[in-house]
Design a protein around this motif. Structure first.
Motif, PDB file in Angstrom:
ATOM      1  N   THR A  71     -40.034  17.724  24.014  1.00  0.00           N
ATOM      2  CA  THR A  71     -39.655  16.315  23.901  1.00  0.00           C
ATOM      3  C   THR A  71     -38.473  16.156  22.952  1.00  0.00           C
ATOM      4  OG1 THR A  71     -41.961  15.711  24.251  1.00  0.00           O
ATOM      5  CG2 THR A  71     -40.515  13.996  23.418  1.00  0.00           C
TER       6      THR A  71
ATOM      7  N   ALA B 228     -42.443   8.729  22.392  1.00  0.00           N
ATOM      8  CA  ALA B 228     -43.338   9.886  22.444  1.00  0.00           C
ATOM      9  C   ALA B 228     -43.312  10.655  21.128  1.00  0.00           C
ATOM     10  CB  ALA B 228     -42.943  10.807  23.596  1.00  0.00           C
TER      11      ALA B 228
ATOM     12  N   ASP C 105     -49.954  10.853  15.244  1.00  0.00           N
ATOM     13  CA  ASP C 105     -51.183  11.612  15.443  1.00  0.00           C
ATOM     14  C   ASP C 105     -51.304  12.766  14.440  1.00  0.00           C
ATOM     15  OD1 ASP C 105     -51.922   9.976  17.495  1.00  0.00           O
ATOM     16  OD2 ASP C 105     -51.202  11.314  19.083  1.00  0.00           O
ATOM     17  N   ARG C 106     -50.183  13.328  14.034  1.00  0.00           N
ATOM     18  CA  ARG C 106     -50.218  14.453  13.101  1.00  0.00           C
ATOM     19  C   ARG C 106     -50.393  14.024  11.655  1.00  0.00           C
ATOM     20  NH1 ARG C 106     -46.484  19.472  14.543  1.00  0.00           N
ATOM     21  NH2 ARG C 106     -47.315  19.858  16.611  1.00  0.00           N
TER      22      ARG C 106
ATOM     23  N   GLU D 189     -44.174  18.997  21.853  1.00  0.00           N
ATOM     24  CA  GLU D 189     -43.327  18.237  20.936  1.00  0.00           C
ATOM     25  C   GLU D 189     -41.907  18.802  20.900  1.00  0.00           C
ATOM     26  OE1 GLU D 189     -43.077  16.996  16.240  1.00  0.00           O
ATOM     27  OE2 GLU D 189     -44.655  18.331  16.916  1.00  0.00           O
TER      28      GLU D 189
ATOM     29  N   THR E  87     -46.467  11.177  18.555  1.00  0.00           N
ATOM     30  CA  THR E  87     -46.823  12.526  18.126  1.00  0.00           C
ATOM     31  C   THR E  87     -46.853  12.622  16.602  1.00  0.00           C
ATOM     32  OG1 THR E  87     -45.791  13.419  20.113  1.00  0.00           O
ATOM     33  CG2 THR E  87     -46.225  14.960  18.339  1.00  0.00           C
TER      34      THR E  87
END
Length: 113
Positions: free
Chosen positions: A5, A69, A76-77, A2, A73
Motif C-alpha cells: 500500500t 488504508a 490498528d497498530r 502495508e 493500518t
C-alpha cells in the motif's frame, strides 16, 4: 500488505505530480483564438484536457484510498498497553507531592494570602 500500500501510495503521488506538470495552464488557451490552437496539443484541441483531467482524477482517487488504508493500518497498530496507565498515575502523584508551596504576600498589607 502495508508495504505494498505504501509503495502504491508513493508511486501514485509521483504520478499525480507528473500529470499536473504535463497539463497546460489556462493561459495557454489564449493562443487558440489566433489560429494555433490544435497544433500544439497532444490529443487534439479538446482531447488533451479531458484525458489529463480524467487520469488525474483517477490517480487522486487512488491516492485518497491508499491514504485512508494507511491511516487505518497505523490506527490498528497503535495500541496502548495496560501497564502504562499505573505508571502515568504514579508520575502525576509524585509530581504533585514534590512541588514546594509558595506563600503569596500582598505587598500593600504584608499579609500572606
Amino acid at each position: 500488505m502495508e508495504k505494498l500500500t505504501l509503495i502504491i501510495h508513493i508511486l501514485t503521488g509521483l504520478a499525480i505530480i507528473g500529470m499536473i506538470l504535463l497539463q497546460q495552464g489556462k493561459g495557454a488557451e489564449a493562443g487558440a483564438s489566433f489560429g494555433s490552437g490544435a497544433s500544439q496539443t497532444m490529443l487534439g484541441s479538446a482531447g488533451s484536457w479531458n484525458f489529463f483531467s480524467k487520469i488525474t482524477a483517477i490517480l487522486a482517487t487512488i491516492f485518497f484510498v491508499t491514504s485512508f488504508a494507511l491511516a487505518v493500518t497505523a490506527k490498528d497498530r497503535s495500541t496502548l498497553k495496560e501497564g502504562i496507565f499505573p505508571n502515568l498515575e504514579a508520575i502525576q502523584q509524585s509530581a504533585e507531592t514534590e512541588l514546594p508551596k509558595i506563600d503569596i504576600v500582598d505587598e500593600a498589607s504584608d499579609i500572606p494570602k
